[in-house]
Write an enzyme that holds these catalytic residues in place. Structure first.
Site, short mmCIF file in Angstrom:
data_model
loop_
_atom_site.label_atom_id
_atom_site.label_comp_id
_atom_site.label_asym_id
_atom_site.label_seq_id
_atom_site.Cartn_x
_atom_site.Cartn_y
_atom_site.Cartn_z
N ASP A 57 -6.69 33.90 30.01
CA ASP A 57 -7.62 34.63 29.32
C ASP A 57 -7.70 34.15 28.03
O ASP A 57 -6.55 34.16 27.17
CB ASP A 57 -7.19 36.18 29.30
N ASP B 32 -14.22 35.72 29.47
CA ASP B 32 -13.14 35.04 28.73
C ASP B 32 -12.17 34.36 29.68
O ASP B 32 -10.92 34.01 29.14
CB ASP B 32 -12.58 35.94 27.84
N LYS C 147 -3.15 47.64 32.96
CA LYS C 147 -2.28 47.60 31.90
C LYS C 147 -1.11 48.60 32.03
O LYS C 147 -0.87 49.51 31.51
CB LYS C 147 -3.12 48.16 30.68
N1 GDD Z 1 -21.32 44.20 29.66
C1 GDD Z 1 -19.97 44.67 28.89
N2 GDD Z 1 -20.24 45.83 28.34
N3 GDD Z 1 -18.95 43.89 29.23
C2 GDD Z 1 -18.05 44.54 28.63
C3 GDD Z 1 -17.80 45.61 28.17
C4 GDD Z 1 -19.02 46.53 27.95
O1 GDD Z 1 -18.96 47.76 27.50
N4 GDD Z 1 -16.49 46.01 27.73
C5 GDD Z 1 -15.82 44.57 28.29
N5 GDD Z 1 -16.72 43.75 28.65
C6 GDD Z 1 -16.42 42.51 29.16
C7 GDD Z 1 -15.63 41.72 28.03
O2 GDD Z 1 -16.65 40.74 27.45
C8 GDD Z 1 -14.67 40.74 29.30
O3 GDD Z 1 -15.40 39.62 29.69
C9 GDD Z 1 -14.63 41.64 30.64
O4 GDD Z 1 -15.64 42.66 30.54
C10 GDD Z 1 -13.22 42.36 30.48
O5 GDD Z 1 -12.71 42.84 29.13
P1 GDD Z 1 -11.63 42.54 28.21
O6 GDD Z 1 -11.74 43.35 26.94
O7 GDD Z 1 -11.70 41.09 27.75
O8 GDD Z 1 -10.45 43.11 28.97
P2 GDD Z 1 -8.99 42.76 29.23
O9 GDD Z 1 -8.65 41.33 28.97
O10 GDD Z 1 -8.14 43.55 28.32
O11 GDD Z 1 -8.56 42.85 30.61
C11 GDD Z 1 -9.54 42.51 31.66
O12 GDD Z 1 -9.04 41.36 32.00
C12 GDD Z 1 -8.05 41.04 32.65
C13 GDD Z 1 -7.98 39.60 32.84
O13 GDD Z 1 -8.10 38.70 31.76
C14 GDD Z 1 -9.08 43.50 32.98
O14 GDD Z 1 -10.15 43.11 34.14
C15 GDD Z 1 -7.88 43.28 33.46
O15 GDD Z 1 -7.47 43.85 34.98
C16 GDD Z 1 -7.43 41.70 33.68
O16 GDD Z 1 -6.29 41.41 34.24
MG MG Z 2 -10.11 39.52 28.14
#
Ligand code: GDD
Ligand code: MG
Length: 362
Positions: free
Chosen positions: A219, A110, A163
């Site tokens: 994001d 994303d 976080k």
């Molecule tokens: N295959 C798979 N399986 N993908 C997953 C799973 C899972 O169980 N859980 C989450 N993802 C994927 C999501 O689709 C996304 O592309 C990515 O892993 C990160 O998950 P998010 O839920 O979007 O996390 P976030 O936005 O809260 O935080 C992450 O992204 C930030 C940047 O946007 C972390 O990586 C943070 O450290 C980072 O700053």
């Molecule tokens: Mg995200």
């Protein structure tokens, strides 16, 4: 080279769009979100792409298989029976990712930016560590993973805090990595978080580096950020002199992206920061700005639309007024003269009375 895109999760924060279309396939700037990444990986010489999924893979398989030829890549789907988090999927795809000694990319699905993959490879090979995280600066770091450095060794990561509750810095994990195959040996075959479990080990081993991102980053997993990201993306197209933007004029203001099959009525004014998808019809005298209209939707005469995402196959009535990060799902109808402010309207609904406050219409 090889790459894995993390495409799991249910995309709940992008509802109601994700109630009918998986998040990676929602069109960002008229192209499925994930295609922006596949295209950038292919351009950097990646030939094997693994999509790590745990939600509705059939739809994604059908949509994405046809792009393999177009981009010259092999796309494989690694399907989890239970969500494996952000590290488990790497273990599950071990066979592809370890097929040679070269490092592999890992992408959160994303995030939108000018993916600097070629520079990232060079940087990674030059420092000799096991992993590199792309870093960017944000004003509100608490919803991200924060990277902390020693002043003496500015690229070697000293601490990684996912976080953070208390402020530790504003340089964050942009959700793009390049890792050596041996990193997979640190991961167990179970639901695990790369941010909370794998990165701390690499930090401990003094083998995790960061690479500063240039240009915009977003994001786009939530409606407000999706709209803000669209504006940033269109602006970057403008800076690059990209020819796909519509020419400014009497009916087009600022950065606007219009599918060739979309139609704009007389006296309508579109922009800034608008994308119009295939077969979209904008009626006479419509005013639309800071908004996204997805395929096959119609905005009828004299409607006024701002900060709104209009999902597929929807209709906005004459003299209607939409604003305040309103999101319409698939096949929604907003009746004539209706005012909607900050509502999320679920698929197949018809709205015939005003919605003045942020709410969910189901
Ligand atoms: N295959 C798979 N399986 N993908 C997953 C799973 C899972 O169980 N859980 C989450 N993802 C994927 C999501 O689709 C996304 O592309 C990515 O892993 C990160 O998950 P998010 O839920 O979007 O996390 P976030 O936005 O809260 O935080 C992450 O992204 C930030 C940047 O946007 C972390 O990586 C943070 O450290 C980072 O700053
Ligand atoms: Mg995200």
């Amino acid at each position: 080279m090889k790459g894995l895109i993390l495409v799991g999760g249910y995309g709940t924060r992008l509802r109601p769009l994700t109630l009918t279309v998986p998040k990676p396939l929602v069109e960002f700037a008229n192209k499925p979100m994930i295609l922006h990444q596949i295209e950038a990986l292919a351009k950097a010489g990646v030939t094997d792409i693994v999509l790590a999924v745990n939600y509705r893979p059939e739809v994604m398989v059908n949509t994405l298989k046809k792009y393999e030829k177009e981009y010259g890549v092999n796309i494989t789907f690694s399907v989890e029976t239970e969500p494996l988090g952000t590290a488990g999927p790497l273990k599950l795809a071990e066979e592809v990712l370890k097929k040679d000694d070269s490092p592999f990319f890992v992408l959160n699905s994303d995030v939108i930016c000018e993916y600097p993959f070629e520079e990232l490879v060079k940087f990674h090979k030059a420092h000799g560590g096991k992993g590199t995280i792309v870093a960017t600066k944000v004003d509100e770091p608490s919803k991200y993973g924060v990277i902390v450095h020693d002043i003496a060794t500015p690229n070697l990561i000293d601490r990684f805090v996912e976080k953070p509750v208390e402020f530790v810095g504003n340089r964050i994990n942009a959700g793009l990595y390049i890792l050596n195959p041996e990193v997979i040996d640190l991961i167990e075959m179970k639901p695990t978080s790369i941010e909370k479990e794998t990165f701390p080990i690499l930090v401990e081993q003094r083998s995790l580096y960061s690479f500063d991102l240039e240009g915009f980053w977003m994001d786009v997993g939530q409606p407000k950020d999706f709209l803000a990201g669209t504006a940033l993306y269109l602006n970057s197209l403008k800076k690059k002199g990209d020819k796909s933007l519509a020419e400014e004029g009497e009916q087009i203001k600022g950065n606007v992206l219009i599918d060739p099959t979309a139609k704009i009525g007389e006296g309508a004014l579109v922009g800034p920061n608008v994308t119009l998808g295939p077969n979209v019809v904008i009626g006479n005298g419509v005013r639309i700005q800071d908004s996204v209209v997805l395929a096959n939707s119609t905005i009828k005469d004299h409607a006024w639309v701002k900060k709104t995402i209009v999902g597929w196959n929807s209709t906005v009535g004459k003299w209607a007024r939409l604003e305040g990060v309103t999101v319409l799902g698939d096949d929604v109808e907003i009746k004539d003269e209706i005012y909607v402010n900050g509502a999320k309207v679920l698929p197949h609904k018809s709205v015939s009375s005003n919605v003045e406050k942020e709410s969910i219409i189901m």
